[in-house]
Write a protein that holds these residues in place. Sequence first.
Motif, PDB file in Angstrom:
ATOM      1  N   VAL A 199       0.848  -1.192   0.000  1.00  0.00           N
ATOM      2  CA  VAL A 199       0.000   0.000   0.000  1.00  0.00           C
ATOM      3  C   VAL A 199       0.885   1.244   0.000  1.00  0.00           C
ATOM      4  O   VAL A 199       1.876   1.315   0.730  1.00  0.00           O
ATOM      5  N   ASP A 200       0.545   2.204  -0.832  1.00  0.00           N
ATOM      6  CA  ASP A 200       1.305   3.452  -0.934  1.00  0.00           C
ATOM      7  C   ASP A 200       1.198   4.231   0.379  1.00  0.00           C
ATOM      8  O   ASP A 200       0.089   4.536   0.831  1.00  0.00           O
ATOM      9  N   PRO A 201       2.330   4.557   1.019  1.00  0.00           N
ATOM     10  CA  PRO A 201       2.277   5.295   2.295  1.00  0.00           C
ATOM     11  C   PRO A 201       1.909   6.756   2.149  1.00  0.00           C
ATOM     12  O   PRO A 201       1.679   7.437   3.157  1.00  0.00           O
ATOM     13  N   GLY A 202       1.861   7.265   0.931  1.00  0.00           N
ATOM     14  CA  GLY A 202       1.488   8.663   0.731  1.00  0.00           C
ATOM     15  C   GLY A 202       2.666   9.615   0.825  1.00  0.00           C
ATOM     16  O   GLY A 202       3.809   9.202   1.035  1.00  0.00           O
ATOM     17  N   PRO A 203       2.387  10.916   0.703  1.00  0.00           N
ATOM     18  CA  PRO A 203       3.468  11.903   0.578  1.00  0.00           C
ATOM     19  C   PRO A 203       4.119  12.347   1.881  1.00  0.00           C
ATOM     20  O   PRO A 203       5.236  12.884   1.857  1.00  0.00           O
ATOM     21  N   ASP A 204       3.473  12.147   3.001  1.00  0.00           N
ATOM     22  CA  ASP A 204       4.016  12.694   4.251  1.00  0.00           C
ATOM     23  C   ASP A 204       5.316  11.993   4.643  1.00  0.00           C
ATOM     24  O   ASP A 204       5.407  10.765   4.591  1.00  0.00           O
ATOM     25  N   PRO A 205       6.327  12.771   5.038  1.00  0.00           N
ATOM     26  CA  PRO A 205       7.615  12.162   5.426  1.00  0.00           C
ATOM     27  C   PRO A 205       7.523  11.483   6.787  1.00  0.00           C
ATOM     28  O   PRO A 205       6.714  11.859   7.641  1.00  0.00           O
ATOM     29  N   ILE A 206       8.362  10.475   6.986  1.00  0.00           N
ATOM     30  CA  ILE A 206       8.438   9.775   8.255  1.00  0.00           C
ATOM     31  C   ILE A 206       9.753  10.141   8.928  1.00  0.00           C
ATOM     32  O   ILE A 206      10.789  10.288   8.258  1.00  0.00           O
ATOM     33  N   SER A 207       9.749  10.305  10.224  1.00  0.00           N
ATOM     34  CA  SER A 207      10.947  10.723  10.936  1.00  0.00           C
ATOM     35  C   SER A 207      11.971   9.595  10.997  1.00  0.00           C
ATOM     36  O   SER A 207      11.628   8.410  10.889  1.00  0.00           O
ATOM     37  N   THR A 208      13.224   9.966  11.183  1.00  0.00           N
ATOM     38  CA  THR A 208      14.286   8.966  11.309  1.00  0.00           C
ATOM     39  C   THR A 208      14.066   8.081  12.527  1.00  0.00           C
ATOM     40  O   THR A 208      14.271   6.872  12.478  1.00  0.00           O
ATOM     41  N   ARG A 209      13.627   8.681  13.622  1.00  0.00           N
ATOM     42  CA  ARG A 209      13.362   7.900  14.840  1.00  0.00           C
ATOM     43  C   ARG A 209      12.326   6.818  14.584  1.00  0.00           C
ATOM     44  O   ARG A 209      12.492   5.666  14.987  1.00  0.00           O
ATOM     45  N   GLU A 210      11.273   7.205  13.880  1.00  0.00           N
ATOM     46  CA  GLU A 210      10.207   6.243  13.601  1.00  0.00           C
ATOM     47  C   GLU A 210      10.700   5.143  12.660  1.00  0.00           C
ATOM     48  O   GLU A 210      10.385   3.959  12.854  1.00  0.00           O
ATOM     49  N   GLN A 211      11.484   5.527  11.663  1.00  0.00           N
ATOM     50  CA  GLN A 211      12.023   4.530  10.741  1.00  0.00           C
ATOM     51  C   GLN A 211      12.897   3.516  11.471  1.00  0.00           C
ATOM     52  O   GLN A 211      12.804   2.306  11.225  1.00  0.00           O
ATOM     53  N   VAL A 212      13.731   4.004  12.367  1.00  0.00           N
ATOM     54  CA  VAL A 212      14.609   3.111  13.129  1.00  0.00           C
ATOM     55  C   VAL A 212      13.789   2.158  13.991  1.00  0.00           C
ATOM     56  O   VAL A 212      14.063   0.958  14.062  1.00  0.00           O
ATOM     57  N   CYS A 213      12.747   2.685  14.637  1.00  0.00           N
ATOM     58  CA  CYS A 213      11.891   1.837  15.481  1.00  0.00           C
ATOM     59  C   CYS A 213      11.238   0.729  14.665  1.00  0.00           C
ATOM     60  O   CYS A 213      11.185  -0.436  15.095  1.00  0.00           O
ATOM     61  N   LEU A 214      10.750   1.069  13.478  1.00  0.00           N
ATOM     62  CA  LEU A 214      10.078   0.074  12.644  1.00  0.00           C
ATOM     63  C   LEU A 214      11.056  -0.988  12.152  1.00  0.00           C
ATOM     64  O   LEU A 214      10.726  -2.175  12.087  1.00  0.00           O
ATOM     65  N   ILE A 215      12.265  -0.574  11.802  1.00  0.00           N
ATOM     66  CA  ILE A 215      13.282  -1.532  11.352  1.00  0.00           C
ATOM     67  C   ILE A 215      13.647  -2.481  12.487  1.00  0.00           C
ATOM     68  O   ILE A 215      13.747  -3.701  12.302  1.00  0.00           O
ATOM     69  N   LEU A 216      13.842  -1.926  13.679  1.00  0.00           N
ATOM     70  CA  LEU A 216      14.188  -2.764  14.827  1.00  0.00           C
ATOM     71  C   LEU A 216      13.076  -3.754  15.148  1.00  0.00           C
ATOM     72  O   LEU A 216      13.339  -4.912  15.487  1.00  0.00           O
ATOM     73  N   LEU A 217      11.828  -3.306  15.057  1.00  0.00           N
ATOM     74  CA  LEU A 217      10.699  -4.197  15.318  1.00  0.00           C
ATOM     75  C   LEU A 217      10.677  -5.356  14.325  1.00  0.00           C
ATOM     76  O   LEU A 217      10.489  -6.515  14.707  1.00  0.00           O
ATOM     77  N   GLN A 218      10.903  -5.047  13.061  1.00  0.00           N
ATOM     78  CA  GLN A 218      10.813  -6.082  12.030  1.00  0.00           C
ATOM     79  C   GLN A 218      11.983  -7.061  12.106  1.00  0.00           C
ATOM     80  O   GLN A 218      11.798  -8.280  12.003  1.00  0.00           O
ATOM     81  N   VAL A 219      13.176  -6.541  12.304  1.00  0.00           N
ATOM     82  CA  VAL A 219      14.350  -7.417  12.415  1.00  0.00           C
ATOM     83  C   VAL A 219      14.301  -8.212  13.724  1.00  0.00           C
ATOM     84  O   VAL A 219      14.518  -9.432  13.743  1.00  0.00           O
ATOM     85  N   GLY A 220      14.022  -7.513  14.821  1.00  0.00           N
ATOM     86  CA  GLY A 220      13.952  -8.189  16.117  1.00  0.00           C
ATOM     87  C   GLY A 220      12.846  -9.218  16.175  1.00  0.00           C
ATOM     88  O   GLY A 220      13.018 -10.302  16.738  1.00  0.00           O
ATOM     89  N   GLY A 221      11.693  -8.905  15.571  1.00  0.00           N
ATOM     90  CA  GLY A 221      10.593  -9.856  15.553  1.00  0.00           C
ATOM     91  C   GLY A 221      10.934 -11.118  14.775  1.00  0.00           C
ATOM     92  O   GLY A 221      10.623 -12.234  15.196  1.00  0.00           O
ATOM     93  N   SER A 222      11.619 -10.948  13.638  1.00  0.00           N
ATOM     94  CA  SER A 222      12.021 -12.104  12.832  1.00  0.00           C
ATOM     95  C   SER A 222      12.993 -12.995  13.600  1.00  0.00           C
ATOM     96  O   SER A 222      12.889 -14.230  13.579  1.00  0.00           O
ATOM     97  N   ALA A 223      13.941 -12.371  14.299  1.00  0.00           N
ATOM     98  CA  ALA A 223      14.898 -13.142  15.087  1.00  0.00           C
ATOM     99  C   ALA A 223      14.202 -13.883  16.228  1.00  0.00           C
ATOM    100  O   ALA A 223      14.530 -15.041  16.529  1.00  0.00           O
ATOM    101  N   ALA A 224      13.224 -13.224  16.844  1.00  0.00           N
ATOM    102  CA  ALA A 224      12.491 -13.862  17.947  1.00  0.00           C
ATOM    103  C   ALA A 224      11.686 -15.064  17.450  1.00  0.00           C
ATOM    104  O   ALA A 224      11.580 -16.080  18.151  1.00  0.00           O
ATOM    105  N   VAL A 225      11.130 -14.974  16.253  1.00  0.00           N
ATOM    106  CA  VAL A 225      10.374 -16.097  15.692  1.00  0.00           C
ATOM    107  C   VAL A 225      11.279 -17.312  15.515  1.00  0.00           C
ATOM    108  O   VAL A 225      10.917 -18.439  15.875  1.00  0.00           O
TER     109      VAL A 225
END
Length: 355
Positions: free
Chosen positions: A62-88
């Motif tokens: 799904v297209d996230p649209g034009p609004d920019p995302i902060s670096t802090r938020e991007q880092v949090c999402l990356i950590l969640l996805q990588v950490g979640g995969s490792a936990a699985v």
Amino acid sequence: MVDTAGRLGSAGSLSLGTRPVEARPPTRTGPVVVMATFGFLVLVFTVYVWGRWVLSGNFKPVDPGPDPISTREQVCLILLQVGGSAAVLYLYTKFLILPWRRNGRISNDGLILLMLPFMWFWDPWMNYSQNWFTYNAHLVNLGSWTAQAPSYVAPNQDRMLEPLLVGSAYVWWVFPYMLFGCWALDKMRRRRPSMGMASVLFWGILGSILVEAVIEFITVRMGFYAFPGAPDHLLLWEGTRYQYSLIYAVVAGVGCFAWVAVRYFKDDRGYTLAERGAQNLRLSPGRTTFVRFLALLGGMTIAIAVFNVGCQFLALHSGTWPEEMPSYLSTTCPDHAVDPATCGGPGLPIPRSDG
């Protein structure tokens, strides 16, 4: 036989502290056949809808649209996805693969881990009647299957997304939650062995509500998801993208305790309430294990229905969406940037999907 872990004694009685409550003698099949039949129907429906989704034009990000995302938020999402995969990987290795290799059979927890990914199917149904909850579109996703789900009411489902992270979270988040909840109940009942069922349920649900609220506070602030359509009362951070409904905390807490209960209440053979009677099935060990898997699927589906039915109360009493919602958290309301009031709220009709 009395057990401090909420199990059934050898006579088939549910043990709570030192006061066993006599249950009916086990029948030839018991609940396992009924629950397995229900689980089979759930499995067929799930595969059917997921198959339609994969073969449809909605099987794409799904297209996230034009609004920019902060670096802090991007880092949090990356950590969640990588950490979640490792936990699985860790959880499947520890609770499924290693016990299977050691004992030559799938453990009870291994069966639960095999069943949990199918619970992802029911995750977006909290928006069944109206879009009031949203995921961050910057998470890796392939859209959602809700546009292909028969009877789904909420509109704009071509813009609905279910992050792949959420699918894995039914392993790395729900299963540890079940482990922690069972541990907490065991500890509580060791300290107060005379506790009855009513006390176990009361303190278990209350503790689950509190734990769930803390977890939700953190994940909402991280930008994982948002509750823009939460009802306009009992809100924390009201009017912001981080608003959080205390009513939802109660609904989610009760739903999470239902998950814990699926694992916690077992008989002396280690079977959950959904699997009772499996020892009387005249099947091979492999087929018996599959029947138990289906029964667990049926039982857990009922548990998650407790959550989703409660969510419809919040959806049907949706509030006006905050103005500051970024485009990547408001994909199911394409006109939000023009007028947030079009997304839903008091006095507005609830639009229906044209699917």
